[in-house]
Design a protein around this motif. Structure first.
Motif, PDB file in Angstrom:
ATOM      1  N   HIS A   4     -15.311 -12.530 -10.402  1.00 25.41           N
ATOM      2  CA  HIS A   4     -16.183 -11.758 -11.289  1.00 25.41           C
ATOM      3  C   HIS A   4     -16.523 -12.553 -12.549  1.00 25.41           C
ATOM      4  O   HIS A   4     -17.687 -12.624 -12.964  1.00 25.41           O
ATOM      5  N   LEU A   5     -15.509 -13.149 -13.165  1.00 21.39           N
ATOM      6  CA  LEU A   5     -15.733 -13.864 -14.420  1.00 21.39           C
ATOM      7  C   LEU A   5     -16.649 -15.075 -14.238  1.00 21.39           C
ATOM      8  O   LEU A   5     -17.329 -15.489 -15.179  1.00 21.39           O
ATOM      9  N   SER A   6     -16.680 -15.643 -13.035  1.00 24.36           N
ATOM     10  CA  SER A   6     -17.506 -16.826 -12.780  1.00 24.36           C
ATOM     11  C   SER A   6     -18.850 -16.473 -12.148  1.00 24.36           C
ATOM     12  O   SER A   6     -19.599 -17.372 -11.748  1.00 24.36           O
ATOM     13  N   ASN A   7     -19.158 -15.180 -12.037  1.00 23.81           N
ATOM     14  CA  ASN A   7     -20.413 -14.738 -11.422  1.00 23.81           C
ATOM     15  C   ASN A   7     -20.536 -15.215  -9.971  1.00 23.81           C
ATOM     16  O   ASN A   7     -21.601 -15.643  -9.525  1.00 23.81           O
ATOM     17  N   GLY A   8     -19.425 -15.142  -9.252  1.00 24.09           N
ATOM     18  CA  GLY A   8     -19.468 -15.448  -7.834  1.00 24.09           C
ATOM     19  C   GLY A   8     -19.561 -16.923  -7.512  1.00 24.09           C
ATOM     20  O   GLY A   8     -20.095 -17.302  -6.468  1.00 24.09           O
ATOM     21  N   ARG A   9     -18.978 -17.754  -8.359  1.00 26.29           N
ATOM     22  CA  ARG A   9     -19.017 -19.201  -8.114  1.00 26.29           C
ATOM     23  C   ARG A   9     -17.766 -19.713  -7.408  1.00 26.29           C
ATOM     24  O   ARG A   9     -17.573 -20.924  -7.267  1.00 26.29           O
ATOM     25  N   LEU A  10     -16.904 -18.821  -6.926  1.00 22.43           N
ATOM     26  CA  LEU A  10     -15.619 -19.220  -6.367  1.00 22.43           C
ATOM     27  C   LEU A  10     -15.696 -19.490  -4.869  1.00 22.43           C
ATOM     28  O   LEU A  10     -16.284 -18.719  -4.116  1.00 22.43           O
ATOM     29  N   ASP A  11     -15.121 -20.612  -4.432  1.00 18.43           N
ATOM     30  CA  ASP A  11     -14.778 -20.887  -3.037  1.00 18.43           C
ATOM     31  C   ASP A  11     -13.284 -21.148  -2.997  1.00 18.43           C
ATOM     32  O   ASP A  11     -12.759 -21.832  -3.888  1.00 18.43           O
ATOM     33  N   LEU A  12     -12.611 -20.646  -1.976  1.00 18.64           N
ATOM     34  CA  LEU A  12     -11.183 -20.908  -1.819  1.00 18.64           C
ATOM     35  C   LEU A  12     -10.956 -21.928  -0.708  1.00 18.64           C
ATOM     36  O   LEU A  12     -11.603 -21.868   0.335  1.00 18.64           O
ATOM     37  N   ILE A  13     -10.059 -22.862  -0.941  1.00 21.43           N
ATOM     38  CA  ILE A  13      -9.491 -23.664   0.135  1.00 21.43           C
ATOM     39  C   ILE A  13      -8.024 -23.274   0.193  1.00 21.43           C
ATOM     40  O   ILE A  13      -7.304 -23.420  -0.795  1.00 21.43           O
ATOM     41  N   ILE A  14      -7.581 -22.738   1.320  1.00 21.31           N
ATOM     42  CA  ILE A  14      -6.202 -22.279   1.422  1.00 21.31           C
ATOM     43  C   ILE A  14      -5.405 -23.240   2.298  1.00 21.31           C
ATOM     44  O   ILE A  14      -5.955 -24.025   3.067  1.00 21.31           O
ATOM     45  N   GLY A  15      -4.083 -23.156   2.182  1.00 23.53           N
ATOM     46  CA  GLY A  15      -3.203 -23.969   3.010  1.00 23.53           C
ATOM     47  C   GLY A  15      -1.763 -23.581   2.768  1.00 23.53           C
ATOM     48  O   GLY A  15      -1.446 -22.863   1.817  1.00 23.53           O
ATOM     49  N   LYS A  16      -0.886 -24.085   3.607  1.00 19.72           N
ATOM     50  CA  LYS A  16       0.530 -23.765   3.459  1.00 19.72           C
ATOM     51  C   LYS A  16       1.160 -24.541   2.312  1.00 19.72           C
ATOM     52  O   LYS A  16       2.198 -24.173   1.793  1.00 19.72           O
ATOM     53  N   GLY A  17       0.538 -25.672   1.904  1.00 14.81           N
ATOM     54  CA  GLY A  17       1.104 -26.504   0.853  1.00 14.81           C
ATOM     55  C   GLY A  17       2.116 -27.493   1.399  1.00 14.81           C
ATOM     56  O   GLY A  17       2.572 -27.385   2.540  1.00 14.81           O
ATOM     57  N   ASN A  18       2.441 -28.476   0.583  1.00 20.98           N
ATOM     58  CA  ASN A  18       3.403 -29.512   0.950  1.00 20.98           C
ATOM     59  C   ASN A  18       4.498 -29.590  -0.110  1.00 20.98           C
ATOM     60  O   ASN A  18       4.319 -29.158  -1.234  1.00 20.98           O
ATOM     61  N   GLY A  19       5.620 -30.168   0.250  1.00 16.68           N
ATOM     62  CA  GLY A  19       6.657 -30.430  -0.737  1.00 16.68           C
ATOM     63  C   GLY A  19       7.869 -29.531  -0.600  1.00 16.68           C
ATOM     64  O   GLY A  19       7.755 -28.303  -0.624  1.00 16.68           O
ATOM     65  N   ALA A  20       9.041 -30.163  -0.465  1.00 15.62           N
ATOM     66  CA  ALA A  20      10.276 -29.404  -0.300  1.00 15.62           C
ATOM     67  C   ALA A  20      10.662 -28.667  -1.569  1.00 15.62           C
ATOM     68  O   ALA A  20      11.210 -27.560  -1.508  1.00 15.62           O
ATOM     69  N   ALA A  21      10.391 -29.260  -2.739  1.00 23.61           N
ATOM     70  CA  ALA A  21      10.811 -28.633  -3.998  1.00 23.61           C
ATOM     71  C   ALA A  21      10.124 -27.295  -4.205  1.00 23.61           C
ATOM     72  O   ALA A  21      10.755 -26.322  -4.632  1.00 23.61           O
ATOM     73  N   GLN A  22       8.843 -27.214  -3.907  1.00 25.94           N
ATOM     74  CA  GLN A  22       8.164 -25.937  -4.124  1.00 25.94           C
ATOM     75  C   GLN A  22       8.543 -24.923  -3.047  1.00 25.94           C
ATOM     76  O   GLN A  22       8.610 -23.719  -3.326  1.00 25.94           O
ATOM     77  N   ARG A  23       8.871 -25.382  -1.842  1.00 30.58           N
ATOM     78  CA  ARG A  23       9.403 -24.447  -0.839  1.00 30.58           C
ATOM     79  C   ARG A  23      10.723 -23.853  -1.330  1.00 30.58           C
ATOM     80  O   ARG A  23      10.955 -22.645  -1.228  1.00 30.58           O
ATOM     81  N   ASP A  24      11.599 -24.699  -1.865  1.00 29.21           N
ATOM     82  CA  ASP A  24      12.885 -24.210  -2.374  1.00 29.21           C
ATOM     83  C   ASP A  24      12.678 -23.243  -3.543  1.00 29.21           C
ATOM     84  O   ASP A  24      13.379 -22.231  -3.656  1.00 29.21           O
ATOM     85  N   LEU A  25      11.714 -23.545  -4.391  1.00 25.52           N
ATOM     86  CA  LEU A  25      11.449 -22.706  -5.561  1.00 25.52           C
ATOM     87  C   LEU A  25      11.075 -21.288  -5.153  1.00 25.52           C
ATOM     88  O   LEU A  25      11.464 -20.309  -5.805  1.00 25.52           O
ATOM     89  N   PHE A  26      10.346 -21.165  -4.059  1.00 26.02           N
ATOM     90  CA  PHE A  26       9.883 -19.856  -3.596  1.00 26.02           C
ATOM     91  C   PHE A  26      10.668 -19.345  -2.387  1.00 26.02           C
ATOM     92  O   PHE A  26      10.287 -18.353  -1.780  1.00 26.02           O
TER      93      PHE A  26
END
Length: 363
Positions: free
Chosen positions: A100-122
């Motif tokens: 809304h704030l960007s007047n519909g200028r958003l595109d998402l690229i999604i993914g599972k992500g990489n990295g053991a540290a962030q997996r452990d964090l969550f």
């Protein structure tokens, strides 16, 4: 062809000077690079999401909201939104607000992500991250399309006739699926008829080309129109110079510093020399014609219609970086725009068609 400038907001010492900017200054640099990308005519600006050192891109919605306030035209991308780590309800709330704030200028690229540290964090395991990613996307997708959502979920409390606010601006937001090494993301994209974005930064072309071929096969398997396929691809680095010799000379100390860093950190080294890196990686280093030829060579394998470049100087001086991007936009991009098609959809807000009126029906 469309062009994005993307940053993962890496925060480590400059590979040439050894100086690490304060966090505040690094964020300011990201904003300046977004403004530069819009000024030079890039079609999109992307911000990654990582939750571990040496990245400070843990809040892409906050950064992109600030970029939205400073810019007017450029589309805003996430690169990538790590849905395997996030509650899809909370992710929807953040991104719908940003849209809304960007007047519909958003595109998402999604993914599972990489990295053991962030997996452990969550508290996400390698065994369940793909299931989490798929479930989160399915819930996220439903919320964006339905006013009330019921979902029997494994990784968050189930939803029963849940309402989530605000309701969206784009209906629906375009979601790309980031793909690096695994067929799971590719299959998820094909199943829902969504575009694919190949990371294409670490290895030579072959494994990425294989995944894109698999995507096309699965796309057909799920019964989608082949004409509606859209593929994007990343690059491992950029320095466009008037001549190939100038490009190599400027980039050599950066490559050698990064190579030494990889070896010290015990990370795998794929390209041992700058010459091999320029020849076999996706990096765009050299004269405008060399860069044009290389993008075409990748396009023959990928059929991609969107390309991302590094928004950061990454060891180049600010003047070198600006000159490189200016040369790309003046001598490379116009040729590629003419010779490679755009994605098969409008590069703008995804909005529903207006309802037919009696007057329009009789025209």
């Amino acid at each position: 062809m469309k062009f994005l400038a993307i940053t993962l907001i890496v925060h480590r010492p400059d590979p040439i000077t050894g100086v690490q900017k304060p966090t505040h200054d690094r964020f300011r640099e990201v904003l300046d690079n977004a403004l530069l990308a819009e000024e030079l005519g890039f079609d999109g600006f992307g911000v990654g999401e990582r939750h571990e050192r040496p990245f400070i891109s843990s809040s892409p919605t906050v950064v992109l909201s600030h970029v939205a306030a400073l810019t007017k035209r450029i589309r805003l991308f996430t690169a990538v939104t790590t849905l395997s780590l996030l509650d899809p309800v909370r992710a929807y709330e953040d991104y719908a607000t940003l849209d809304h704030l960007s007047n519909g200028r958003l595109d998402l690229i999604i993914g599972k992500g990489n990295g053991a540290a962030q997996r452990d964090l969550f508290q996400v395991t390698p065994e369940d991250q793909w299931d989490r990613n798929a479930e989160s996307y399915e819930v996220f997708r439903k919320i964006w399309r339905q006013d009330k959502v019921t979902a029997d979920t494994r990784f968050r409390p189930p939803l029963t006739d849940a309402e989530v606010w605000p309701r969206p601006y784009q209906r629906p937001v375009r979601v790309w699926h980031g793909s690096a090494t695994s067929k799971e993301s590719v299959d998820l994209a094909a199943r829902y008829g969504d575009p694919l974005f190949s990371a294409n930064v670490t290895h030579p072309i072959e494994p990425y080309a294989e995944l894109i071929r698999h995507y096309r096969e699965r796309w057909a398997h799920y019964g989608h129109d082949p004409a509606q396929i859209a593929v994007g691809a990343g690059t491992a680095g950029i320095h466009v110079a008037p001549t190939s010799q100038q490009g190599l000379a400027a980039y050599r100390p950066i490559f050698e510093s990064n190579l030494a860093f990889f070896k010290r950190a015990g990370l795998p080294v794929v390209f041992e020399t700058l010459e091999d890196f320029v020849e076999r990686s996706s990096a765009l280093i050299g004269s405008p014609q060399q860069v044009i030829d290389k993008v075409h060579r990748y396009h023959e394998q990928f059929g991609h219609t969107v390309l991302h470049l590094h928004a950061d100087a990454s060891g180049l001086t600010e003047s070198q970086h600006r000159a490189s991007l200016e040369l790309f936009q003046s001598e490379v991009a116009p040729v590629l725009r003419r010779e490679i098609p755009d994605p098969p959809f409008v590069w703008g807000p995804v909005l529903p068609a207006p309802p037919l009126t009696q007057e329009s029906v009789h025209v």
